[in-house]
Write a protein that holds these residues in place. Structure first.
Motif, mmCIF file in Angstrom:
data_model
loop_
_atom_site.group_PDB
_atom_site.id
_atom_site.type_symbol
_atom_site.label_atom_id
_atom_site.label_comp_id
_atom_site.label_asym_id
_atom_site.label_seq_id
_atom_site.Cartn_x
_atom_site.Cartn_y
_atom_site.Cartn_z
ATOM 1 N N GLN A 1 21.136 10.235 27.841
ATOM 2 C CA GLN A 1 22.513 10.656 28.130
ATOM 3 C C GLN A 1 23.618 9.810 29.035
ATOM 4 O O GLN A 1 24.779 10.259 28.857
ATOM 5 C CB GLN A 1 21.773 11.738 29.255
ATOM 6 N N THR A 2 23.339 8.994 28.580
ATOM 7 C CA THR A 2 24.290 7.800 29.178
ATOM 8 C C THR A 2 25.435 7.363 28.156
ATOM 9 O O THR A 2 26.612 7.513 28.390
ATOM 10 C CB THR A 2 23.982 6.714 29.862
ATOM 11 N N VAL A 3 24.659 7.840 26.734
ATOM 12 C CA VAL A 3 25.271 7.800 25.306
ATOM 13 C C VAL A 3 26.481 8.496 25.335
ATOM 14 O O VAL A 3 27.826 8.573 24.807
ATOM 15 C CB VAL A 3 24.405 6.801 23.938
ATOM 16 N N LEU A 4 25.607 9.967 25.857
ATOM 17 C CA LEU A 4 25.994 11.375 25.840
ATOM 18 C C LEU A 4 27.510 11.335 26.528
ATOM 19 O O LEU A 4 27.991 12.643 26.174
ATOM 20 C CB LEU A 4 25.059 12.855 25.424
ATOM 21 N N SER A 5 27.509 10.467 26.937
ATOM 22 C CA SER A 5 28.127 11.186 28.831
ATOM 23 C C SER A 5 29.401 11.811 28.358
ATOM 24 O O SER A 5 30.207 12.401 28.866
ATOM 25 C CB SER A 5 28.161 10.122 29.863
ATOM 26 N N ASP A 6 30.043 10.957 27.543
ATOM 27 C CA ASP A 6 31.487 11.592 26.943
ATOM 28 C C ASP A 6 31.599 13.143 26.204
ATOM 29 O O ASP A 6 32.464 13.204 26.250
ATOM 30 C CB ASP A 6 32.041 10.091 26.368
ATOM 31 N N SER A 7 30.519 12.772 25.803
ATOM 32 C CA SER A 7 30.853 14.565 25.059
ATOM 33 C C SER A 7 29.411 15.521 24.902
ATOM 34 O O SER A 7 28.966 16.108 24.259
ATOM 35 C CB SER A 7 30.167 13.939 23.218
ATOM 36 N N TYR A 8 29.147 15.310 26.585
ATOM 37 C CA TYR A 8 28.287 16.502 27.188
ATOM 38 C C TYR A 8 29.478 17.402 26.850
ATOM 39 O O TYR A 8 30.163 17.473 27.872
ATOM 40 C CB TYR A 8 28.441 15.548 28.630
ATOM 41 N N ARG A 9 28.416 18.962 26.717
ATOM 42 C CA ARG A 9 28.947 20.042 26.675
ATOM 43 C C ARG A 9 28.868 20.142 27.429
ATOM 44 O O ARG A 9 28.497 20.409 28.838
ATOM 45 C CB ARG A 9 28.213 20.581 26.028
ATOM 46 N N VAL A 10 30.471 20.860 27.954
ATOM 47 C CA VAL A 10 31.091 21.403 28.987
ATOM 48 C C VAL A 10 31.257 22.715 29.302
ATOM 49 O O VAL A 10 32.649 23.647 28.042
ATOM 50 C CB VAL A 10 32.098 20.497 29.767
ATOM 51 N N ASP A 11 30.003 24.170 28.570
ATOM 52 C CA ASP A 11 31.000 25.177 28.645
ATOM 53 C C ASP A 11 29.633 26.234 28.645
ATOM 54 O O ASP A 11 27.895 25.788 28.889
ATOM 55 C CB ASP A 11 30.792 25.422 26.479
ATOM 56 N N ALA A 12 30.235 27.340 28.669
ATOM 57 C CA ALA A 12 28.506 29.183 28.902
ATOM 58 C C ALA A 12 27.625 28.927 28.468
ATOM 59 O O ALA A 12 26.872 29.012 28.608
ATOM 60 C CB ALA A 12 29.348 29.904 28.927
ATOM 61 N N GLU A 13 27.477 28.369 27.474
ATOM 62 C CA GLU A 13 26.621 27.722 26.018
ATOM 63 C C GLU A 13 25.167 27.413 27.113
ATOM 64 O O GLU A 13 24.198 27.472 26.441
ATOM 65 C CB GLU A 13 26.904 27.610 25.316
ATOM 66 N N TRP A 14 25.871 25.892 27.339
ATOM 67 C CA TRP A 14 25.079 24.991 28.380
ATOM 68 C C TRP A 14 24.279 25.584 28.729
ATOM 69 O O TRP A 14 22.777 25.801 28.771
ATOM 70 C CB TRP A 14 25.690 24.248 28.656
ATOM 71 N N ILE A 15 24.364 26.659 29.739
ATOM 72 C CA ILE A 15 23.832 27.571 30.744
ATOM 73 C C ILE A 15 23.361 28.226 30.298
ATOM 74 O O ILE A 15 21.794 28.462 30.595
ATOM 75 C CB ILE A 15 25.061 28.128 31.736
ATOM 76 N N VAL A 16 23.788 29.437 29.263
ATOM 77 C CA VAL A 16 22.552 30.282 28.624
ATOM 78 C C VAL A 16 21.698 29.738 27.724
ATOM 79 O O VAL A 16 20.679 29.987 28.374
ATOM 80 C CB VAL A 16 23.740 31.211 27.330
ATOM 81 N N GLU A 17 21.667 28.167 27.322
ATOM 82 C CA GLU A 17 20.430 27.789 25.966
ATOM 83 C C GLU A 17 19.453 27.752 27.639
ATOM 84 O O GLU A 17 18.561 27.502 27.376
ATOM 85 C CB GLU A 17 21.394 26.631 25.946
#
Length: 117
Positions: free
Chosen positions: A61-77
């Motif tokens: 998650q540290t590696v992915l932090s800059d590309s972490y999804r910030v969208d409604a799809e993330w919540i829905v998933e």
């Protein structure tokens, strides 16, 4: 299942972090979500395995932090996973968790491919 148990699994921090676009808070909420899922299993063995994997998960998650999804799809998933678990639909939960893991692996692979060492 009582609403308070559902709220505990899928806490407000998910929606608040996404609404604010706060990637660090999203990462923390994501880890807390998965920890609560494991706790629902009442399996000491699964809890031990999960504890060991959390170190690798945090590094990813540290590696992915800059590309972490910030969208409604993330919540829905995540809400879909929570609902399947809380409703006792193991087949659906397994499928959704598998898709979730495959998506995270694909994102990690794309992200690490762009890192120069």
């Amino acid at each position: 299942m009582r609403q308070s148990a559902r709220d505990s699994l899928f806490c407000k921090s998910f929606c608040q972090a996404a609404a604010a676009g706060d990637r660090a808070a999203m990462s923390d909420a994501d880890l807390a979500f998965h920890e609560r899922l494991i706790a629902l299993s009442d399996s000491p063995r699964l809890a031990r395995i999960h504890s060991i994997l959390m170190t690798d998960t945090r590094m990813c998650q540290t590696v992915l932090s800059d590309s972490y999804r910030v969208d409604a799809e993330w919540i829905v998933e995540h809400r879909g996973i929570a609902e399947a678990v809380l409703n006792g639909d193991g087949t659906l939960a397994e499928g959704l968790l598998s898709d979730h893991a495959e998506g995270a692996l694909a994102q990690l692979t794309r992200t690490t491919a762009s890192i120069s060492v």
